[in-house]
Design a protein around this motif. Structure first.
Motif, short mmCIF file in Angstrom:
data_model
loop_
_atom_site.label_atom_id
_atom_site.label_comp_id
_atom_site.label_asym_id
_atom_site.label_seq_id
_atom_site.Cartn_x
_atom_site.Cartn_y
_atom_site.Cartn_z
N GLU A 69 -48.27 -6.01 28.86
CA GLU A 69 -47.05 -5.31 28.44
C GLU A 69 -47.38 -4.19 27.46
O GLU A 69 -48.27 -4.35 26.62
N SER A 71 -45.32 -0.96 25.02
CA SER A 71 -44.04 -0.43 24.55
C SER A 71 -44.28 0.83 23.75
O SER A 71 -45.39 1.08 23.28
N GLU A 73 -42.06 3.54 20.85
CA GLU A 73 -40.86 3.67 20.02
C GLU A 73 -40.76 5.08 19.46
O GLU A 73 -41.74 5.76 19.28
N MET A 93 -45.52 5.05 25.02
CA MET A 93 -45.83 3.90 25.86
C MET A 93 -46.97 4.25 26.82
O MET A 93 -47.89 3.44 27.01
N CYS A 110 -35.70 1.38 29.03
CA CYS A 110 -35.67 2.29 27.89
C CYS A 110 -34.25 2.24 27.34
O CYS A 110 -33.28 2.34 28.11
N VAL A 124 -36.53 2.72 22.32
CA VAL A 124 -37.59 1.77 22.68
C VAL A 124 -37.75 1.78 24.20
O VAL A 124 -36.76 1.69 24.93
N CYS A 125 -38.99 1.88 24.65
CA CYS A 125 -39.29 1.76 26.08
C CYS A 125 -40.31 0.65 26.25
O CYS A 125 -41.26 0.54 25.47
N GLN A 126 -40.12 -0.18 27.29
CA GLN A 126 -41.03 -1.28 27.58
C GLN A 126 -41.44 -1.21 29.04
O GLN A 126 -40.64 -0.83 29.90
#
Length: 135
Positions: A69, A71, A73, A93, A110, A124-126
């Motif tokens: 994973e 992420s 920010e 990310m 996102c 925030v994007c993951q």
């Protein structure tokens, strides 16, 4: 007795001036390096671009390995600061995925959140860092 601190101050200042290096002019950039000059090192290579996948269906026919994973920010500290930016969060990310030797990221979500610690608003994007193989 008053002269003692002044003398100590004067000695400490003159001691620092002994560390001064003499002036050496910088050679012009048009001159060729000679044998005595060390060769200039090349700048660090840029990380490989990381492709962003927004739909898992795009990966169905491609072999890939999930590296974990990631992420990114973007924080807006106060109401007067520039707003949190989803593009910046997405780019961060991708940079983190690149440091994991990934060449792709599958974006999960996102969003802009409020009330994050230290941020007025936060983007925030993951996603998942992937190593997609060429066929």
């Amino acid at each position: 007795m008053r002269a003692l601190p002044l003398c100590l101050l004067a000695l400490s200042l003159t001691g620092c001036s002994l560390l001064h290096k003499p002036y050496q002019p910088i050679s012009s950039p048009t001159t060729q390096p000679t044998q005595s000059e060390p060769a200039r090192s090349k700048p660090a290579p840029r990380p490989a671009p990381v492709k962003l996948y927004t739909n898992a269906a795009d990966l169905v026919s491609k072999p890939f390995r999930d590296l974990g994973e990631v992420s990114g920010e973007s924080c807006q500290s106060t109401a007067q600061d520039s707003p949190a930016n989803l593009n910046t969060a997405r780019k961060r990310m991708q940079i983190r995925a690149s440091s994991m030797k990934a060449n792709a990221v599958l974006l999960h979500k996102c969003e802009i959140v409020t009330g994050a610690p230290g941020c007025y608003r936060q983007a925030v994007c993951q996603g998942s860092a992937l190593k997609v193989s060429d066929q």
